[in-house]
Scaffold this motif. Structure first.
Motif, PDB file in Angstrom:
ATOM      1  N   ALA A 139       7.701   5.254  10.746  1.00 11.47           N
ATOM      2  CA  ALA A 139       6.814   6.108  11.766  1.00 11.47           C
ATOM      3  C   ALA A 139       5.395   5.758  11.655  1.00 11.47           C
ATOM      4  O   ALA A 139       4.542   5.196  12.460  1.00 11.47           O
ATOM      5  CB  ALA A 139       6.856   7.368  12.067  1.00 11.47           C
ATOM      6  N   ILE A 140       4.984   5.739  10.219  1.00  8.54           N
ATOM      7  CA  ILE A 140       3.463   5.264   9.917  1.00  8.54           C
ATOM      8  C   ILE A 140       3.281   3.724  10.111  1.00  8.54           C
ATOM      9  O   ILE A 140       2.214   3.399  10.571  1.00  8.54           O
ATOM     10  CB  ILE A 140       3.206   5.813   8.633  1.00  8.54           C
ATOM     11  CG1 ILE A 140       3.289   7.371   8.624  1.00  8.54           C
ATOM     12  CG2 ILE A 140       1.852   5.194   7.861  1.00  8.54           C
ATOM     13  CD1 ILE A 140       2.867   8.005   7.179  1.00  8.54           C
ATOM     14  N   ALA A 141       4.395   3.038   9.703  1.00  7.73           N
ATOM     15  CA  ALA A 141       4.336   1.539   9.630  1.00  7.73           C
ATOM     16  C   ALA A 141       4.109   1.051  11.188  1.00  7.73           C
ATOM     17  O   ALA A 141       3.178   0.415  11.675  1.00  7.73           O
ATOM     18  CB  ALA A 141       5.331   0.923   9.032  1.00  7.73           C
ATOM     19  N   ARG A 142       4.837   1.578  12.067  1.00  8.36           N
ATOM     20  CA  ARG A 142       4.889   1.290  13.547  1.00  8.36           C
ATOM     21  C   ARG A 142       3.377   1.791  13.935  1.00  8.36           C
ATOM     22  O   ARG A 142       2.880   1.045  14.768  1.00  8.36           O
ATOM     23  CB  ARG A 142       5.965   2.058  14.230  1.00  8.36           C
ATOM     24  CG  ARG A 142       7.310   1.293  13.752  1.00  8.36           C
ATOM     25  CD  ARG A 142       8.152   0.895  15.159  1.00  8.36           C
ATOM     26  NE  ARG A 142       9.179   0.090  14.849  1.00  8.36           N
ATOM     27  CZ  ARG A 142      10.336   0.355  14.600  1.00  8.36           C
ATOM     28  NH1 ARG A 142      10.890   1.533  14.588  1.00  8.36           N
ATOM     29  NH2 ARG A 142      11.373  -0.672  14.124  1.00  8.36           N
TER      30      ARG A 142
ATOM     31  N   ARG B  76       8.528   7.638   0.304  1.00  9.63           N
ATOM     32  CA  ARG B  76       9.144   8.406   1.444  1.00  9.63           C
ATOM     33  C   ARG B  76      10.551   7.694   1.807  1.00  9.63           C
ATOM     34  O   ARG B  76      10.743   6.595   1.378  1.00  9.63           O
ATOM     35  CB  ARG B  76       8.248   8.138   2.438  1.00  9.63           C
ATOM     36  CG  ARG B  76       6.852   9.129   2.416  1.00  9.63           C
ATOM     37  CD  ARG B  76       6.226   9.089   3.606  1.00  9.63           C
ATOM     38  NE  ARG B  76       5.026   9.636   3.747  1.00  9.63           N
ATOM     39  CZ  ARG B  76       4.570  10.558   4.816  1.00  9.63           C
ATOM     40  NH1 ARG B  76       5.393  10.507   5.924  1.00  9.63           N
ATOM     41  NH2 ARG B  76       3.370  11.221   4.601  1.00  9.63           N
ATOM     42  N   ALA B  77      11.269   8.211   2.804  1.00  5.68           N
ATOM     43  CA  ALA B  77      12.417   7.875   3.414  1.00  5.68           C
ATOM     44  C   ALA B  77      12.076   6.725   4.461  1.00  5.68           C
ATOM     45  O   ALA B  77      10.776   6.878   4.770  1.00  5.68           O
ATOM     46  CB  ALA B  77      13.168   8.856   4.073  1.00  5.68           C
ATOM     47  N   TYR B  78      13.121   5.965   4.653  1.00  2.00           N
ATOM     48  CA  TYR B  78      12.549   4.627   5.548  1.00  2.00           C
ATOM     49  C   TYR B  78      12.136   5.417   7.054  1.00  2.00           C
ATOM     50  O   TYR B  78      11.096   5.062   7.589  1.00  2.00           O
ATOM     51  CB  TYR B  78      13.903   3.932   5.604  1.00  2.00           C
ATOM     52  CG  TYR B  78      13.612   2.928   6.639  1.00  2.00           C
ATOM     53  CD1 TYR B  78      12.787   1.910   6.663  1.00  2.00           C
ATOM     54  CD2 TYR B  78      13.965   3.061   8.273  1.00  2.00           C
ATOM     55  CE1 TYR B  78      12.712   0.936   7.440  1.00  2.00           C
ATOM     56  CE2 TYR B  78      13.740   2.085   8.978  1.00  2.00           C
ATOM     57  CZ  TYR B  78      13.326   0.960   8.821  1.00  2.00           C
ATOM     58  OH  TYR B  78      12.831   0.164   9.859  1.00  2.00           O
ATOM     59  N   SER B  79      12.790   6.458   7.334  1.00  2.00           N
ATOM     60  CA  SER B  79      12.733   7.055   8.751  1.00  2.00           C
ATOM     61  C   SER B  79      11.213   7.330   8.830  1.00  2.00           C
ATOM     62  O   SER B  79      10.332   7.307   9.777  1.00  2.00           O
ATOM     63  CB  SER B  79      13.648   8.217   8.823  1.00  2.00           C
ATOM     64  OG  SER B  79      13.696   8.888   8.191  1.00  2.00           O
ATOM     65  N   SER B  80      10.740   8.104   7.649  1.00  2.00           N
ATOM     66  CA  SER B  80       9.452   8.833   7.765  1.00  2.00           C
ATOM     67  C   SER B  80       8.375   7.637   7.274  1.00  2.00           C
ATOM     68  O   SER B  80       7.486   7.656   8.125  1.00  2.00           O
ATOM     69  CB  SER B  80       9.349   9.694   6.328  1.00  2.00           C
ATOM     70  OG  SER B  80       8.282  10.159   6.114  1.00  2.00           O
ATOM     71  N   ALA B  81       8.581   6.678   6.952  1.00  2.00           N
ATOM     72  CA  ALA B  81       7.703   5.553   6.457  1.00  2.00           C
ATOM     73  C   ALA B  81       7.588   4.611   7.800  1.00  2.00           C
ATOM     74  O   ALA B  81       6.565   4.246   7.991  1.00  2.00           O
ATOM     75  CB  ALA B  81       8.155   4.602   5.184  1.00  2.00           C
TER      76      ALA B  81
ATOM     77  N   ILE C 134       0.887  -1.128  -0.063  1.00  2.00           N
ATOM     78  CA  ILE C 134      -0.092  -0.105   0.017  1.00  2.00           C
ATOM     79  C   ILE C 134       0.965   1.047   0.027  1.00  2.00           C
ATOM     80  O   ILE C 134       1.629   1.426   0.826  1.00  2.00           O
ATOM     81  CB  ILE C 134      -0.887   0.069   1.190  1.00  2.00           C
ATOM     82  CG1 ILE C 134      -1.671  -1.357   1.183  1.00  2.00           C
ATOM     83  CG2 ILE C 134      -1.797   1.029   1.099  1.00  2.00           C
ATOM     84  CD1 ILE C 134      -2.410  -1.462   2.693  1.00  2.00           C
ATOM     85  N   ASP C 135       0.574   2.173  -0.988  1.00  2.00           N
ATOM     86  CA  ASP C 135       1.237   3.651  -0.968  1.00  2.00           C
ATOM     87  C   ASP C 135       0.733   4.363   0.243  1.00  2.00           C
ATOM     88  O   ASP C 135      -0.271   3.841   0.959  1.00  2.00           O
ATOM     89  CB  ASP C 135       0.756   4.205  -2.207  1.00  2.00           C
ATOM     90  CG  ASP C 135       1.382   5.650  -2.456  1.00  2.00           C
ATOM     91  OD1 ASP C 135       2.492   5.873  -2.132  1.00  2.00           O
ATOM     92  OD2 ASP C 135       0.521   6.396  -2.507  1.00  2.00           O
ATOM     93  N   ILE C 136       1.398   5.252   0.642  1.00  2.00           N
ATOM     94  CA  ILE C 136       1.114   5.855   2.020  1.00  2.00           C
ATOM     95  C   ILE C 136       0.303   7.295   1.409  1.00  2.00           C
ATOM     96  O   ILE C 136      -0.589   7.499   1.913  1.00  2.00           O
ATOM     97  CB  ILE C 136       2.393   6.473   2.736  1.00  2.00           C
ATOM     98  CG1 ILE C 136       3.019   5.236   3.310  1.00  2.00           C
ATOM     99  CG2 ILE C 136       1.958   7.054   4.042  1.00  2.00           C
ATOM    100  CD1 ILE C 136       4.487   5.579   4.170  1.00  2.00           C
TER     101      ILE C 136
END
Length: 266
Positions: free
Chosen positions: A51-54, A44-49, A7-9
């Motif tokens: 946060a949403i994934a967690r 998005r960068a990993y750090s940004s993604a 899924i895209d964010i």
């Protein structure tokens, strides 16, 4: 039976208020409880993604930087990584300096720009990303990067994209994630390549995967997936190639897909 959903964010999983709604959150949890692997696939960068994934309770590898980096959430192990070729990085920096373009590069999961301007501020507000300003910007051209991003007016980006393709050659992938974002990655740094990698990683067929997105940078993964889904708010070109068009990101379009194809398959 579908086994993997990517899924895209932005403008897909999250609504215009930048939130995952409780209804969509519940659908994600129900899909996971049903044994389906749910992952994110984002520019998005990993750090940004991350946060949403967690926040949404995911614990599997996620696809970031358009597909240039697939990384575990739990132990942060890198499973798949593609950097822009060194020569292409150098040429992009020179091209952007010559044409006075706003360029952002990502090094060690940090976002760098030459100066603080409205384009940088608006972008980082959108993604809630920290940024670093490096006035001696050309020195960063020697650093490996999974993605470079040019921000400008949509028509101007459409004009320079062919010039950049000719300049950088077939080793890079150039796509638009939003009308005013032109993104440059390795040729295998696409969501489609990353989806194929993850399907193989989890031992499932591509026919058993679903991909959901809204922008042209999602088209490779929609074409690769068994079921390619465009959001109701997707660009027309993506809807044309999609197998199915769901509701918009403000109408829980992701939940509608999970309900229809995962929880109550026909």
């Amino acid at each position: 039976m579908y086994k993997l959903i990517a899924i895209d964010i932005d403008d897909t999983l999250i609504n215009d208020n930048k939130e995952v709604t409780p209804a969509t959150q519940q659908a994600l949890e129900q899909a996971i409880a049903a044994g389906v692997i749910v992952t994110l696939a984002t520019g998005r960068a990993y750090s940004s993604a991350q946060a949403i994934a967690r926040q949404t309770g995911l614990n599997v590898p996620i696809i970031t930087y358009q597909g240039s980096l697939v990384k575990n959430l739990l132990d942060e192990k890198v499973l798949y990584e593609r950097y822009v070729p060194a020569e292409a990085i150098r040429k992009t920096f020179e091209f952007c300096a010559e044409h006075h373009l706003h360029l952002q590069t990502y090094i060690d999961d940090k976002l760098y720009a030459r100066e603080e301007n409205q384009k940088l501020i608006d972008y980082t507000n959108l993604n809630r990303t920290k940024y670093y300003v490096e006035p001696d910007f050309l020195k960063l051209a020697s650093q490996p990067t999974p993605k470079m991003l040019i921000i400008d007016e949509p028509d101007y980006l459409d004009k320079i994209a062919p010039q950049l393709r000719e300049l950088l050659g077939a080793e890079v992938h150039i796509t638009k994630s939003k009308p005013n974002f032109l993104e440059i990655t390795h040729q295998e740094g696409t969501k489609g390549h990353a989806l194929k990698f993850l399907a193989a990683h989890f031992g499932c067929e591509l026919a058993e995967t679903i991909a959901i997105g809204d922008s042209w940078n999602d088209h490779e993964m929609l074409e690769a997936a068994g079921l390619g889904v465009a959001m109701g708010n997707a660009i027309p070109a993506l809807k044309e190639i999609a197998d199915y068009v769901t509701l918009s990101n403000n109408e829980d379009g992701v939940k509608a897909v999970i309900d229809k194809f995962v929880l109550q398959p026909q």
